[in-house]
Design an enzyme around this catalytic site. Structure first.
Site, mmCIF file in Angstrom:
data_model
loop_
_atom_site.group_PDB
_atom_site.id
_atom_site.type_symbol
_atom_site.label_atom_id
_atom_site.label_comp_id
_atom_site.label_asym_id
_atom_site.label_seq_id
_atom_site.Cartn_x
_atom_site.Cartn_y
_atom_site.Cartn_z
ATOM 1 N N ASN A 146 -7.458 -2.995 14.473
ATOM 2 C CA ASN A 146 -8.866 -3.217 14.104
ATOM 3 C C ASN A 146 -9.035 -4.413 13.164
ATOM 4 O OD1 ASN A 146 -7.878 -2.272 11.695
ATOM 5 N ND2 ASN A 146 -9.206 -0.467 11.568
ATOM 6 N N ASP A 167 0.814 -1.219 0.000
ATOM 7 C CA ASP A 167 0.000 0.000 0.000
ATOM 8 C C ASP A 167 0.848 1.271 0.000
ATOM 9 O OD1 ASP A 167 0.901 -0.337 2.628
ATOM 10 O OD2 ASP A 167 -1.056 -0.993 3.350
ATOM 11 N N HIS A 173 -7.347 -4.933 10.260
ATOM 12 C CA HIS A 173 -7.114 -4.724 8.820
ATOM 13 C C HIS A 173 -5.834 -5.418 8.359
ATOM 14 C CE1 HIS A 173 -4.764 -0.650 9.431
ATOM 15 N NE2 HIS A 173 -3.938 -1.662 9.483
ATOM 16 N N GLU A 195 -9.840 -1.949 5.532
ATOM 17 C CA GLU A 195 -10.441 -1.682 6.832
ATOM 18 C C GLU A 195 -11.693 -2.544 7.055
ATOM 19 O OE1 GLU A 195 -8.588 -0.153 8.689
ATOM 20 O OE2 GLU A 195 -8.181 1.933 8.213
HETATM 21 P P1 PGA Z 1 2.058 -1.612 12.597
HETATM 22 O O1 PGA Z 1 0.874 -1.633 11.541
HETATM 23 O O2 PGA Z 1 3.034 -2.641 12.125
HETATM 24 O O3 PGA Z 1 2.636 -0.230 12.504
HETATM 25 O O4 PGA Z 1 1.478 -1.936 13.918
HETATM 26 C C1 PGA Z 1 0.391 -2.851 11.087
HETATM 27 C C2 PGA Z 1 -0.764 -2.614 10.136
HETATM 28 O O5 PGA Z 1 -1.458 -1.602 10.297
HETATM 29 O O6 PGA Z 1 -0.976 -3.436 9.243
#
Ligand code: PGA
Length: 261
Positions: free
Chosen positions: A136, A67, A138, A143
């Site tokens: 959450n 992404d 995702h 999302e």
């Molecule tokens: P993080 O994010 O590694 O910064 O916790 C993971 C994600 O949002 O997929």
């Protein structure tokens, strides 16, 4: 799902790097899917170390990132283009012409998304996809309640993700609200997923991903339907799992060829 639980994140990064190496060594021209965020940093450090000690080469690899933020150009230090250069690409022997990230600044974003999907197909699909998980649930920037059949597209970040990612920006207002992300269907077509999660903050999402029902309210739960997923957790991220002892039992009884370390 293959669940590997380690005491601390450093040990998780080591086993993940060994899996990475195993897959790279079995393919003449491996195609790797990469993730950003805080979680994969230890894995990337370990891959760089392996590269420096001559154990691992990226010279025949092609990469696709999950992404990118809409509106942040590659030179912006908050962009994922910049993150990947400084945390991995500049320190290994990957051919820059084989690096691909979604273009969050394309004039026609929708066409850029379609082209990204085509490019992945052109290279024969992704052999190994690295993933993190949001608090959450995702994966990528897909999302909760988004389509489980989605393809690379422009998505709107949830307020929670904007809050979680605000640490990388001077002002939470600067966090872009739009992103380009591989879709869930794109991730489901990869041949092997390697998802890493550390810390108690991820424990509930991890429980829902592994032991909850498959549901768009926890997008990562769709990985229960993926043919080959390895999930590497530290004890804190694993602490809500009902079948934690079973996962450890399974790992303890693996045959030699099923092991990474
Ligand atoms: P993080 O994010 O590694 O910064 O916790 C993971 C994600 O949002 O997929």
């Amino acid at each position: 799902m293959e669940i590997l639980i380690r005491d601390i994140p450093e040990e998780g990064a080591q086993v993940a790097a060994k899996l990475f190496k195993k897959i790279l060594s079995t393919r003449p021209q491996p195609v790797i899917g990469l993730a950003t965020g805080g979680t994969p940093l230890r894995l990337y450090r370990e891959l760089i170390r392996m590269h420096q000690s001559g154990e691992l080469s990226f010279k025949d690899c092609t990469s696709f990132n999950l992404d990118e933020y809409v509106g942040l150009p590659p030179e912006d230090e908050r962009s994922y283009h910049h993150y990947m250069r400084s945390n991995l690409f500049d320190q290994v022997d990957i051919d820059p012409s084989r690096i691909h990230l979604p273009d969050g600044c394309a004039g026609d974003l929708r066409q850029a998304c379609r082209d990204y999907e085509e490019k992945i197909k052109e290279f024969g699909g992704i052999d190994l996809q690295v993933l993190g998980i949001g608090a959450n649930g995702h994966i990528g920037f897909n999302e909760p309640t988004g389509s489980l059949a989605s393809r690379t597209w422009v998505k709107i970040l949830s307020e929670q993700t904007i809050k979680d990612n605000a640490i990388y920006f001077d002002d939470p207002e600067e966090v872009p609200r739009h992103v380009v992300t591989m879709g869930i269907a794109t991730v489901m077509e990869t041949r092997h997923c390697l998802l890493l999660a550390n810390g108690a903050k991820k424990a509930d999402a991890v429980r829902r991903m592994i032991e909850g029902p498959v549901s768009a309210s926890c997008p990562a739960s769709i990985l229960q339907m993926h043919k080959r997923v390895t999930i590497v957790l530290d004890e804190e991220a694993a602490y809500l799992l009902t079948f934690k002892d079973h996962y450890k039992w399974v790992e303890g009884n693996k045959l030699d060829w099923q092991k990474y370390d």
